[in-house]
Motif scaffolding. Structure first.
Motif, mmCIF file in Angstrom:
data_model
loop_
_atom_site.group_PDB
_atom_site.id
_atom_site.type_symbol
_atom_site.label_atom_id
_atom_site.label_comp_id
_atom_site.label_asym_id
_atom_site.label_seq_id
_atom_site.Cartn_x
_atom_site.Cartn_y
_atom_site.Cartn_z
ATOM 1 N N HIS A 1 56.115 53.815 44.919
ATOM 2 C CA HIS A 1 56.321 53.984 43.476
ATOM 3 C C HIS A 1 56.335 52.650 42.737
ATOM 4 C CE1 HIS A 1 57.103 58.326 43.526
ATOM 5 N NE2 HIS A 1 57.646 58.109 44.708
ATOM 6 N N SER A 2 56.517 51.567 43.470
ATOM 7 C CA SER A 2 56.464 50.239 42.869
ATOM 8 C C SER A 2 56.244 49.219 43.984
ATOM 9 C CB SER A 2 57.751 49.918 42.102
ATOM 10 O OG SER A 2 58.860 49.926 42.979
ATOM 11 N N MET A 3 55.821 48.002 43.606
ATOM 12 C CA MET A 3 55.647 46.946 44.590
ATOM 13 C C MET A 3 55.470 45.617 43.878
ATOM 14 S SD MET A 3 51.719 47.154 46.003
ATOM 15 C CE MET A 3 50.331 46.719 44.942
ATOM 16 N N HIS A 4 55.557 44.557 44.676
ATOM 17 C CA HIS A 4 55.267 43.213 44.180
ATOM 18 C C HIS A 4 53.959 42.761 44.815
ATOM 19 C CE1 HIS A 4 56.130 39.212 42.550
ATOM 20 N NE2 HIS A 4 55.631 38.745 43.686
ATOM 21 N N LEU A 5 53.048 42.228 43.996
ATOM 22 C CA LEU A 5 51.740 41.757 44.448
ATOM 23 C C LEU A 5 51.614 40.285 44.097
ATOM 24 C CD1 LEU A 5 48.797 42.148 45.446
ATOM 25 C CD2 LEU A 5 48.215 42.863 43.117
ATOM 26 N N SER A 6 51.340 39.469 45.114
ATOM 27 C CA SER A 6 51.152 38.035 44.897
ATOM 28 C C SER A 6 49.837 37.621 45.541
ATOM 29 C CB SER A 6 52.320 37.259 45.513
ATOM 30 O OG SER A 6 52.121 35.860 45.396
ATOM 31 N N THR A 7 48.934 37.070 44.752
ATOM 32 C CA THR A 7 47.637 36.657 45.280
ATOM 33 C C THR A 7 47.382 35.192 44.933
ATOM 34 O OG1 THR A 7 46.283 37.138 43.324
ATOM 35 C CG2 THR A 7 46.786 38.981 44.794
ATOM 36 N N ARG A 8 46.574 34.561 45.746
ATOM 37 C CA ARG A 8 46.190 33.177 45.480
ATOM 38 C C ARG A 8 44.902 32.893 46.228
ATOM 39 N NH1 ARG A 8 50.226 33.924 48.850
ATOM 40 N NH2 ARG A 8 50.249 32.960 50.913
ATOM 41 N N GLY A 9 44.115 31.980 45.686
ATOM 42 C CA GLY A 9 42.922 31.561 46.395
ATOM 43 C C GLY A 9 41.637 31.824 45.643
ATOM 44 N N ASP A 10 40.546 31.722 46.391
ATOM 45 C CA ASP A 10 39.195 31.756 45.845
ATOM 46 C C ASP A 10 38.422 32.891 46.518
ATOM 47 O OD1 ASP A 10 36.651 31.248 44.937
ATOM 48 O OD2 ASP A 10 36.626 29.139 45.522
ATOM 49 N N LEU A 11 37.835 33.762 45.702
ATOM 50 C CA LEU A 11 37.067 34.881 46.230
ATOM 51 C C LEU A 11 35.606 34.541 46.479
ATOM 52 C CD1 LEU A 11 38.449 37.828 44.075
ATOM 53 C CD2 LEU A 11 38.913 37.346 46.471
ATOM 54 N N GLY A 12 35.230 33.285 46.239
ATOM 55 C CA GLY A 12 33.842 32.900 46.458
ATOM 56 C C GLY A 12 32.964 33.292 45.286
ATOM 57 N N ARG A 13 31.658 33.359 45.542
ATOM 58 C CA ARG A 13 30.686 33.720 44.500
ATOM 59 C C ARG A 13 30.882 32.848 43.261
ATOM 60 N NH1 ARG A 13 32.800 38.256 46.484
ATOM 61 N NH2 ARG A 13 34.122 38.582 44.656
ATOM 62 N N ASP A 14 31.064 31.524 43.497
ATOM 63 C CA ASP A 14 31.193 30.543 42.424
ATOM 64 C C ASP A 14 32.411 30.795 41.534
ATOM 65 O OD1 ASP A 14 28.809 29.230 43.188
ATOM 66 O OD2 ASP A 14 27.625 30.718 42.101
ATOM 67 N N SER A 15 33.401 31.514 42.046
ATOM 68 C CA SER A 15 34.619 31.717 41.272
ATOM 69 C C SER A 15 35.541 30.526 41.460
ATOM 70 C CB SER A 15 35.329 32.999 41.716
ATOM 71 O OG SER A 15 35.825 32.857 43.033
ATOM 72 N N THR A 16 36.530 30.401 40.598
ATOM 73 C CA THR A 16 37.529 29.357 40.746
ATOM 74 C C THR A 16 38.808 29.984 41.277
ATOM 75 O OG1 THR A 16 38.152 29.668 38.422
ATOM 76 C CG2 THR A 16 36.612 27.888 38.931
ATOM 77 N N PRO A 17 39.620 29.211 42.010
ATOM 78 C CA PRO A 17 40.870 29.761 42.536
ATOM 79 C C PRO A 17 41.759 30.253 41.391
ATOM 80 C CG PRO A 17 40.372 27.643 43.545
ATOM 81 C CD PRO A 17 39.418 27.805 42.399
ATOM 82 N N MET A 18 42.408 31.366 41.622
ATOM 83 C CA MET A 18 43.357 31.877 40.636
ATOM 84 C C MET A 18 44.466 32.593 41.388
ATOM 85 S SD MET A 18 41.669 35.286 38.907
ATOM 86 C CE MET A 18 43.228 35.606 38.075
ATOM 87 N N SER A 19 45.507 32.985 40.662
ATOM 88 C CA SER A 19 46.615 33.673 41.319
ATOM 89 C C SER A 19 47.204 34.734 40.392
ATOM 90 C CB SER A 19 47.700 32.685 41.734
ATOM 91 O OG SER A 19 48.242 32.022 40.608
ATOM 92 N N LEU A 20 47.717 35.782 41.016
ATOM 93 C CA LEU A 20 48.471 36.822 40.322
ATOM 94 C C LEU A 20 49.854 36.880 40.952
ATOM 95 C CD1 LEU A 20 45.900 39.814 40.474
ATOM 96 C CD2 LEU A 20 46.103 38.120 38.668
ATOM 97 N N ASP A 21 50.871 37.111 40.153
ATOM 98 C CA ASP A 21 52.223 37.291 40.665
ATOM 99 C C ASP A 21 52.866 38.391 39.822
ATOM 100 O OD1 ASP A 21 54.605 37.033 41.977
ATOM 101 O OD2 ASP A 21 55.188 35.140 41.032
ATOM 102 N N LEU A 22 52.777 39.636 40.304
ATOM 103 C CA LEU A 22 53.113 40.793 39.480
ATOM 104 C C LEU A 22 54.007 41.776 40.236
ATOM 105 C CD1 LEU A 22 49.493 41.553 38.181
ATOM 106 C CD2 LEU A 22 51.281 40.324 36.921
ATOM 107 N N THR A 23 55.011 42.292 39.549
ATOM 108 C CA THR A 23 55.768 43.441 40.010
ATOM 109 C C THR A 23 55.374 44.610 39.124
ATOM 110 O OG1 THR A 23 57.616 42.039 40.676
ATOM 111 C CG2 THR A 23 58.055 44.387 40.448
ATOM 112 N N LEU A 24 54.923 45.722 39.713
ATOM 113 C CA LEU A 24 54.364 46.809 38.926
ATOM 114 C C LEU A 24 54.746 48.153 39.519
ATOM 115 C CD1 LEU A 24 50.526 46.866 39.751
ATOM 116 C CD2 LEU A 24 52.072 45.231 40.768
#
Length: 257
Positions: free
Chosen positions: A57-80
């Motif tokens: 019913h809810s969770m915390h999601l934390s992401t970091r890094g680069d997905l490739g395909r000429d993307s730049t590293p980014m991060s998400l830090d969300l409780t939803l």
């Protein structure tokens, strides 16, 4: 005057996570408990992990890094959660700007930093930032100017993507030896997709929640961590004296940049 260009990268990050978690026929089956995980196949563990994720019913999601395909590293830090509530931040990486976000039902508050206004809204962004002076923009969660953020901040949408892509199958899923993430026992499931290695770590005790996803190779070097399942999203929202109506700031045009 039109709204800022928030881009689609936060939503794209979420979609990439979903496709990685569900890749390989993660079919459901059995009761979602990890107690007998040592006797299960990689496919069975993956299926139960998906079921546990869909049941949350809810969770915390934390992401970091680069997905490739000429993307730049980014991060998400969300409780939803499933009720449209969310609290956290999105960082676009490489000093491109970050945005603090609070969402409660149909209302959303966002606070971009100075780098965001400078890089994402080069035409007038600094003036917008000066007007806000550290305050949040408040808007409807359906405002088109904010959809890339609000879509990434909705557990219901995330779970629907997982469910819809459950039969996405590429490559062989392999079960590794037990390990630990911090102090939590986990079982790694590994899959090769093109030049990318995907590793999904599943809790080996209690409910078999997904705990971590890593993507490496093919230009990708990224990690997503999942935690705080079924714990409530913080209920506090910015007070009125710390908010500014988005339409008063950006005008009533809903055309995206």
């Amino acid at each position: 005057m039109t709204g800022p260009h928030l881009g689609t990268r936060p939503a794209a990050w979420t979609a990439a996570i979903v496709l990685s978690v569900t890749a390989g026929g993660l079919v459901g089956g059995g009761v979602a408990h990890a107690d007998d995980i040592d006797t299960l196949t990689a496919q069975q563990i993956a299926g139960r992990s998906r079921d546990a994720l869909l049941d949350a019913h809810s969770m915390h999601l934390s992401t970091r890094g680069d997905l490739g395909r000429d993307s730049t590293p980014m991060s998400l830090d969300l409780t939803l959660d499933r009720s449209g509530n969310c609290d956290g931040s999105v960082d676009l990486g490489n000093s491109q700007g970050s945005v603090r976000i609070v969402k409660r039902g149909n209302d959303v508050w966002v606070k971009p930093d100075a780098d965001f206004w400078k890089n994402q809204v080069p035409d007038g962004g600094q003036a917008f930032g000066a007007i806000l002076n550290g305050r949040y923009m408040r808007a409807s969660a359906t405002d088109p100017r904010l959809l890339p953020l609000t879509k990434a901040c909705d557990l219901d949408t995330f779970q629907k993507l997982v469910s819809d892509n459950a039969d996405n199958e590429t490559g062989t899923l392999n079960k590794g030896a037990r390990t630990t993430l911090g102090t939590t026992p986990a079982v790694p499931l590994t899959r090769m997709r093109d030049d990318t290695t995907l590793v999904l770590y599943v809790a080996a005790t209690g409910k078999p929640y997904p705990l971590r996803l890593t993507l490496q190779g093919g230009g990708s070097d990224a990690t997503a961590d999942f935690s705080a399942f079924d714990k409530p999203v913080p209920t506090s929202t910015p007070p009125p004296d710390e908010t500014f109506d988005i339409n008063a700031l950006l005008g009533r045009s809903t055309r995206t940049a």
